[in-house]
Design an enzyme around this catalytic site. Structure first.
Site, mmCIF file in Angstrom:
data_model
loop_
_atom_site.group_PDB
_atom_site.id
_atom_site.type_symbol
_atom_site.label_atom_id
_atom_site.label_comp_id
_atom_site.label_asym_id
_atom_site.label_seq_id
_atom_site.Cartn_x
_atom_site.Cartn_y
_atom_site.Cartn_z
ATOM 1 C CB SER A 153 9.274 6.820 24.939
ATOM 2 O OG SER A 153 7.915 7.083 25.268
ATOM 3 C CD GLU A 202 16.015 6.634 21.152
ATOM 4 O OE1 GLU A 202 16.012 7.090 19.993
ATOM 5 O OE2 GLU A 202 15.075 6.826 21.968
ATOM 6 C CG HIS A 248 13.511 5.187 24.889
ATOM 7 N ND1 HIS A 248 13.306 5.574 23.588
ATOM 8 C CD2 HIS A 248 12.355 4.557 25.272
ATOM 9 C CE1 HIS A 248 12.099 5.214 23.207
ATOM 10 N NE2 HIS A 248 11.509 4.590 24.210
ATOM 11 C CG ASN A 265 9.250 7.542 19.651
ATOM 12 O OD1 ASN A 265 8.795 6.734 18.848
ATOM 13 N ND2 ASN A 265 9.343 7.277 20.938
#
Length: 399
Positions: free
Chosen positions: A129, A162, A150, A200
């Protein structure tokens, strides 16, 4: 090799998952329920076998609730195979998903071993991540087969995946992986191996702006949460959300993005959150974070001031938690696309599915108007100089 077929007469490629923790076990469940034989391995003795037993019980429990048929539950459970030893003991598979600790050297060792024992057309994917996928793939022969997948926690429930392209990732491999994720019932979005990827990276201002406003006394923690729930449609405010995630976990992700971007002020962690972590106020799991929690997990001191919120929202952007947050979220999403790291559609999809935002940065840009966002950021940059609020060049280009 990754192959997918809509026909039930063609076998699905076998999958291996490295790491039998919550993420690895969840990914293994998803793949098994999608019809793949799954080989689960973990460096901890007995961990893979225990995870397979737990997954079997989970599948039977889902059947008992009517969410899957008894036959499908038993078939999926039978497709889960624990592997004793390390990754060199894995059989030949079409896809390996690595889901171990976020440590670059550990991952590189795993990928080096996989490259020696799996076929040259086996796709090697990392569930990282936060780490640079190109660095993970460094030294791996045929690096075009190395990609990121991800997943979000918990993998059986979260739709978003992802799909991350490193510097050498092969386009055909990325496309095949996205197709496979759709076959697993997931929604894939693609992103370059940029710090934090989409979710993120873009989400950092949601937490950072709130923390800065509470730290400087503009408003209290419960009121900033109320403002973003009531006036922007977020399901949870940033303070209650970081308490749920864990202040230490959220700080670690933010620090990783900050360090990987050369200490860019946009992502600088706050002293507010550092202090929470340093004093053990980690959130719900420790009983106290921003708020204090009783045994049921209810925040006993999260008392907002609706009158204060009403005065601030719609006022000067410097003291408006909604305008500040949305301006920064739009700027971050636009900048990601401006750099060529993701598409606008994928950014909006990722933020809706990965964080449950009511809409994505580009939808907000269109609703607010680019000029409004530019004006807000210009005012913020004047009030708080230093680079955090600098405009993305993408904001001043035609939509």
């Amino acid at each position: 090799m990754l192959t997918t077929s809509s026909g039930s007469d063609r076998p699905r490629p076998a999958v291996a998952v490295v790491g039998a923790g919550a993420m690895g076990a969840g990914i293994a469940q998803v793949a098994a329920q999608a019809g793949h034989d799954v080989h689960l391995v973990d460096a901890r003795e007995g961990a893979a076998r225990a995870a397979v037993e737990t997954l079997g019980a989970t599948l039977r429990r889902l059947a008992g609730k009517g969410r899957v048929s008894d036959e499908d539950a038993e078939s999926a459970a039978a497709r889960l195979h624990p592997v004793d030893g390390d990754v060199t003991a894995l059989p030949a598979v079409g896809l390996v998903v690595e889901a171990v600790v976020e440590d670059l050297e550990v991952k590189r060792e795993i990928f080096a071993a996989l490259a020696q024992t799996q076929a040259v057309d086996t796709v090697l994917a990392s569930n990282t991540s936060s780490l640079d996928l190109t660095a993970v793939a460094d030294g791996v022969p045929h690096p075009g087969r190395v990609i990121g997948l991800h997943f979000f926690n918990p993998p059986p429930l979260m739709r978003l995946v992802e799909v991350i392209r490193g510097r050498d990732s092969d386009r055909a491999v990325l496309d095949a992986a996205a197709t496979l994720m759709r076959a697993w019932g997931k929604t894939p979005v693609e992103c370059a191996s940029t710090p934090g990827f989409i979710v993120n990276r873009v989400a950092r201002p949601f937490y950072g702006e709130a923390q800065r406003m509470v730290a400087d006394g503009t408003l209290d923690a419960a009121s900033v949460d109320l403002a973003l729930r009531a006036h922007a449609g977020f399901r949870m405010g940033p303070m209650e959300l970081t308490d749920l995630i864990g202040q230490d976990v959220n700080l670690a992700v933010g620090t990783s993005v900050w360090e990987q971007t050369g200490h860019d002020p946009r992502y600088a962690p706050t002293d507010f959150q550092r202090e929470l972590v340093a004093t053990g106020r980690l959130g719900r799991k420790s009983g106290r974070g921003v708020f204090t929690y009783d045994e049921s997990g209810t925040a006993v001191d999260a008392v907002a001031d609706p009158d204060l919120v009403a005065r601030l929202v719609g006022g000067p952007v410097e003291t408006d938690p909604v305008a500040r947050t949305l301006a920064m979220l739009v700027n971050e999403g636009v900048d990601l696309v401006h750099r060529g790291e993701a598409s606008a559609e994928d950014v909006d999809t990722a933020m809706r599915l990965g964080t449950n935002y009511p809409q994505g940065p580009f939808a907000w840009r269109d609703a607010l108007g680019s000029q409004t966002v530019v004006d807000w950021l210009t005012a913020l940059d004047s009030a708080f100089p230093g680079g955090r609020y600098r405009l993305s060049p993408g904001l001043t280009e035609p939509a």
